[in-house]
Design a protein around this motif. Structure first.
Motif, mmCIF file in Angstrom:
data_model
loop_
_atom_site.group_PDB
_atom_site.id
_atom_site.type_symbol
_atom_site.label_atom_id
_atom_site.label_comp_id
_atom_site.label_asym_id
_atom_site.label_seq_id
_atom_site.Cartn_x
_atom_site.Cartn_y
_atom_site.Cartn_z
ATOM 1 N N VAL A 357 -8.736 0.561 83.717
ATOM 2 C CA VAL A 357 -7.392 0.687 83.800
ATOM 3 C C VAL A 357 -7.091 0.481 82.296
ATOM 4 N N PHE A 358 -6.134 1.646 82.015
ATOM 5 C CA PHE A 358 -5.581 1.309 80.571
ATOM 6 C C PHE A 358 -4.145 1.215 80.830
ATOM 7 N N HIS A 359 -3.418 0.014 80.529
ATOM 8 C CA HIS A 359 -2.007 -0.227 80.695
ATOM 9 C C HIS A 359 -1.182 0.188 79.480
ATOM 10 N N ALA A 360 -0.673 1.209 79.508
ATOM 11 C CA ALA A 360 0.209 1.767 78.396
ATOM 12 C C ALA A 360 1.747 1.708 78.833
ATOM 13 N N ALA A 361 2.070 1.443 79.995
ATOM 14 C CA ALA A 361 3.366 1.370 80.625
ATOM 15 C C ALA A 361 4.094 0.441 80.031
ATOM 16 N N ALA A 362 5.048 0.596 79.409
ATOM 17 C CA ALA A 362 6.111 -0.535 78.764
ATOM 18 C C ALA A 362 7.402 0.163 78.222
ATOM 19 N N HIS A 363 8.280 -0.807 78.401
ATOM 20 C CA HIS A 363 9.483 -0.564 77.528
ATOM 21 C C HIS A 363 9.313 -1.016 76.049
ATOM 22 N N LYS A 364 9.626 0.000 75.105
ATOM 23 C CA LYS A 364 9.212 -0.593 73.842
ATOM 24 C C LYS A 364 10.124 -0.326 72.698
ATOM 25 N N HIS A 365 11.535 0.183 73.023
ATOM 26 C CA HIS A 365 12.479 0.226 71.823
ATOM 27 C C HIS A 365 13.148 -1.077 71.742
ATOM 28 N N VAL A 366 13.048 -1.864 70.528
ATOM 29 C CA VAL A 366 13.460 -3.088 70.270
ATOM 30 C C VAL A 366 15.031 -3.153 70.221
ATOM 31 N N PRO A 367 15.879 -2.291 69.753
ATOM 32 C CA PRO A 367 17.437 -2.526 69.872
ATOM 33 C C PRO A 367 17.860 -2.556 71.505
ATOM 34 N N LEU A 368 17.181 -1.460 72.158
ATOM 35 C CA LEU A 368 17.566 -1.290 73.529
ATOM 36 C C LEU A 368 17.113 -2.585 74.285
ATOM 37 N N MET A 369 15.984 -3.065 74.159
ATOM 38 C CA MET A 369 15.538 -4.074 74.665
ATOM 39 C C MET A 369 16.178 -5.632 74.468
ATOM 40 N N GLU A 370 16.636 -5.475 73.214
ATOM 41 C CA GLU A 370 17.677 -6.820 72.816
ATOM 42 C C GLU A 370 18.783 -6.795 73.489
ATOM 43 N N GLU A 371 19.321 -5.719 73.847
ATOM 44 C CA GLU A 371 20.656 -5.721 74.681
ATOM 45 C C GLU A 371 20.281 -5.689 76.363
ATOM 46 N N ALA A 407 4.483 -8.273 68.794
ATOM 47 C CA ALA A 407 3.755 -9.484 69.674
ATOM 48 C C ALA A 407 3.767 -10.527 68.735
ATOM 49 N N VAL A 408 3.610 -10.629 67.427
ATOM 50 C CA VAL A 408 3.187 -11.362 66.353
ATOM 51 C C VAL A 408 4.243 -12.168 65.996
ATOM 52 N N ASN A 409 4.530 -13.334 66.110
ATOM 53 C CA ASN A 409 5.778 -14.476 65.610
ATOM 54 C C ASN A 409 6.877 -13.450 65.850
ATOM 55 N N PRO A 410 7.352 -13.110 67.109
ATOM 56 C CA PRO A 410 8.323 -12.116 67.233
ATOM 57 C C PRO A 410 9.583 -12.705 67.025
ATOM 58 N N THR A 411 10.358 -11.666 66.639
ATOM 59 C CA THR A 411 11.842 -12.019 66.331
ATOM 60 C C THR A 411 12.746 -11.209 67.364
ATOM 61 N N ASN A 412 12.356 -10.590 68.309
ATOM 62 C CA ASN A 412 12.911 -9.624 69.398
ATOM 63 C C ASN A 412 12.268 -9.881 70.803
ATOM 64 N N VAL A 413 13.249 -9.370 71.565
ATOM 65 C CA VAL A 413 12.621 -9.525 72.965
ATOM 66 C C VAL A 413 11.569 -8.789 73.568
ATOM 67 N N MET A 414 11.632 -7.600 73.002
ATOM 68 C CA MET A 414 10.416 -6.597 73.203
ATOM 69 C C MET A 414 9.077 -7.034 72.739
ATOM 70 N N GLY A 415 9.140 -7.681 71.595
ATOM 71 C CA GLY A 415 7.630 -8.189 71.025
ATOM 72 C C GLY A 415 7.362 -9.451 71.690
ATOM 73 N N THR A 416 8.345 -10.242 72.169
ATOM 74 C CA THR A 416 8.075 -11.397 72.867
ATOM 75 C C THR A 416 7.423 -11.170 74.215
ATOM 76 N N THR A 417 7.872 -10.113 74.909
ATOM 77 C CA THR A 417 7.315 -9.707 76.200
ATOM 78 C C THR A 417 6.009 -9.365 76.081
ATOM 79 N N LYS A 418 5.868 -8.578 75.150
ATOM 80 C CA LYS A 418 4.262 -7.944 74.871
ATOM 81 C C LYS A 418 3.537 -9.066 74.488
ATOM 82 N N ARG A 419 3.727 -10.253 73.793
ATOM 83 C CA ARG A 419 3.205 -11.616 73.512
ATOM 84 C C ARG A 419 2.945 -12.316 74.736
ATOM 85 N N ILE A 420 3.749 -12.317 75.841
ATOM 86 C CA ILE A 420 3.178 -12.633 77.163
ATOM 87 C C ILE A 420 2.432 -11.949 77.858
#
Length: 635
Positions: A357-371, A407-420
């Motif tokens: 399984v290759f898992h590429a499905a994700a929301h990725k746009h930083v400003p949109l996910m911040e809101e 995902a490394v030292n995230p400053t946004n929600v999108m990066g944080t979710t990918k770190r999780i």
């Protein structure tokens, strides 16, 4: 078309007759003996019919003579020799005698007349193609590369008058070619002379015609082109020209991938084939930029079945049609579903029983996910958890998560979710027989919603080109490059690793914007303005690929590294995620971000006053890198 063929055949009838008459005339010094003149008149109709038929068999009436070349000339010579041999056989059989010298003179006349008529047509077209230089708005073109591809490009421009372009000069790094002419166009210098030649020749457009050049050379040539105000285009590389043919249609705009000078990835095909060929493979988010390219790459390795899962049917429909067209024997299945739907995902894994399984499905746009943090968590975190638990339950052999440097030292929600997501992968790996791994890389050139398509659109509209901050830098790689390395990393996986891809040197977005403007033939802040819009919520000045505590180790591939696992407590993570799910019920973004901080302590939610701190941290980091490099050199 038929009318043109009949006209050519009628012309050949006249020329064949003229060849025999002139040969007799020259043989007898203008006084043709009556007996030979009688033979000529009695048999010329049959002789002409034989030759026209032979010419037809040699397809002399099907060639496009405006493109006539040495190949067409060879056809004319062979057709004339064969036709005259058949005529000699006929004349011998009916005992019609002509002087033997005639049978040597006539083929020469045929070649001269038939060939001359065809090539005079090309000559007229050549003269006609040169007319645009007097036309208003005609573009002067500089060709880079005096090889076969450059010569072909010159021919193509001459053959297509409607392009309203004319080559005026060539440059090539082979000093023996300087001063020579290629198809009538002079070779005036090397790549270093490009700026001067563009000025003296009033060049409007540069075309790089060196398909065999490596990426580094192309990058250096483009750097010279950037010093001009000319629009720059290029022929694809040899690996892109599948049929090896060069044409105007294959010339494309230079893109930032050419400018980066990244060399083609060398893969261990046996390793990749070993875990994909003959196996069932599932790609989530298969209609997206990364997912669809993964599907293209996987299809080459002949899987038993390739299943593409996506919630958005339009994109997945496009990749489905493309793969069906290119890989006739591919066993392809398309599944429309959301990774958020736990029951649906479990039933799909149960039914399909994929090996990989290759898992590429994700929301990725930083400003949109911040809101919309709740949506990012539902899709990225719990969607991944659903898929991970299903693959664990049904003993899928290998699971590869597509992660991000955000995902490394995230400053946004999108990066944080990918770190999780990375934490889920690393922690469940100890509990499962499935090999769970993640692959982390930076920005991908040309992906949906990325900065490059946006800049190109803004340039096409006349500007302004928008840059969030003059000091923003990012790592970039091409979509095929990223996907090839993902496949290679999957082959190396033992389970629990985070594979980190070598992204090369970081690129300043301001420089990238200026380069794209120049390569489009405009001057930054003169023809196309650049507007600074300010960092968006959650956006960093720079990205990192590695957490400090992860460390890094080499692999057998020079572009793939491994970060060691730093989170392995799966039970604790599941309890924390249950708490996160509880907080989500309140639809409070502030509480959600606080809950994310508890899960990912390195997450620092974006604040307006954090920009100065980012800038200071970034400058300090660059200084540390420079000092480290200097110490290494001293050693």
């Amino acid at each position: 078309m038929k009318r043109r063929k009949y006209m050519l055949a009628l012309l050949d009838v006249v020329l064949i007759s003229l060849a025999y008459y002139l040969s007799l005339y020259l043989r007898f010094d203008g006084k043709i003996a009556p007996m030979y003149l009688k033979v000529f008149k009695s048999h010329i109709v049959i002789i002409t019919s034989i030759k026209i038929f032979i010419f037809y068999l040699f397809k002399l009436y099907k060639s496009l003579w405006r493109f006539a070349s040495i190949d067409e000339m060879i056809d004319i010579v062979l057709a004339s020799i064969v036709a005259n041999a058949v005529v000699i056989a006929y004349m011998t059989m009916v005992e019609a005698n002509l002087p033997r010298s005639i049978y040597f003179m006539v083929p020469i006349m045929d070649i001269a007349f038939i060939g001359g008529s065809r090539f005079s047509y090309r000559a007229l077209k050549r003269i006609e193609s040169d007319i645009p230089k007097w036309k208003e708005g005609c573009k002067n073109v500089l060709i880079v590369g005096a090889g076969a591809a450059g010569a072909m490009v010159i021919k193509e421009f001459r053959n297509y008058n409607r392009l309203n372009s004319r080559p005026v000069a060539i440059v090539d790094d082979d000093f023996t070619k300087i001063g020579q002419n290629i198809n009538g166009i002079p070779v005036l210098g090397t790549r270093d002379d490009i700026p001067d030649i563009c000025k003296t020749k009033d060049v409007d457009e540069i075309i790089i015609a060196i398909p065999s050049a490596n990426k580094k050379d192309i990058s250096e040539i483009i750097s010279e082109c950037k010093k001009t105000k000319c629009r720059t285009k290029t022929l694809p590389g040899i690996y892109e020209l599948i049929d090896g043919k060069v044409s105007i249609n294959k010339i494309r705009d230079v893109d930032i991938g050419d400018l980066l000078g990244r060399e083609e990835i060398h893969l261990d095909m046996d390793d990749i084939s070993g875990y994909i060929k003959g196996k069932k493979v599932l790609v989530t988010g298969g209609g997206g930029s990364i997912g669809s390219e993964l599907c293209r790459q996987i299809a080459r390795f002949e899987p038993e079945e390739l299943a593409i899962l996506d919630i958005y049917e339009n994109n997945v429909y496009d990749i489905q049609n493309e793969l069906k067209r290119r890989y006739k024997r591919l066993n392809l299945k398309v599944i429309i579903a959301s990774v958020r739907d736990k029951d649906r995902i479990e039933s799909i894994i149960d039914e399909e029983r994929p090996d990989v399984v290759f898992h590429a499905a994700a929301h990725k746009h930083v400003p949109l996910m911040e809101e919309n943090p709740e949506e990012a968590i539902k899709n990225n975190v719990f969607g991944t958890l659903n898929l991970v638990q299903a693959t664990d339950k049904y003993n899928v052999k290998k699971f590869v998560l597509i992660s991000t440097d955000k995902a490394v030292n995230p400053t946004n929600v999108m990066g944080t979710t990918k770190r999780i997501c990375e934490m889920i992968i690393q922690s469940i790996n100890k509990e499962s027989s499935t090999e769970f791994v993640a692959v982390r890389f930076g920005n991908v050139l040309g992906s949906n919603g990325s900065v490059i398509p946006l800049f190109k659109k803004q340039i096409a509209e006349g500007g302004p080109v928008t840059v969030t901050h003059p000091e923003v830098i990012r790592y970039f790689m091409t979509i095929p490059e990223a996907c090839q390395l993902v496949l290679q990393a999957g082959a190396m996986a033992d389970g629990g690793e985070i594979f980190i891809l070598d992204m090369g040197e970081p690129v300043k977005i301001m420089d990238l914007a200026k380069d794209l403007i120049r390569l489009s033939g405009f001057e930054p802040d003169v023809d196309i303005p650049i507007e600074i819009t300010g960092l968006r919520p959650g956006e960093k000045l720079y990205e990192e690929l590695l957490l400090d505590e992860e460390g890094i180790s080499d692999t057998g591939h020079n572009k793939i590294f491994i970060g060691k696992p730093i989170f392995t407590d799966y039970n604790y993570l599941i309890k924390s995620l249950e708490k996160l799910k509880y907080v989500m019920e309140y639809s409070d973004n502030i509480k959600l971000k606080k809950a994310l901080v508890e899960l990912v302590p390195t997450y620092e939610p974006y604040k307006e006053d954090s920009l100065e701190k980012q800038y200071v941290d970034h400058s300090k980091r660059l200084n540390e890198v420079a000092i480290s490099a200097e110490l290494s050199n001293l050693k």
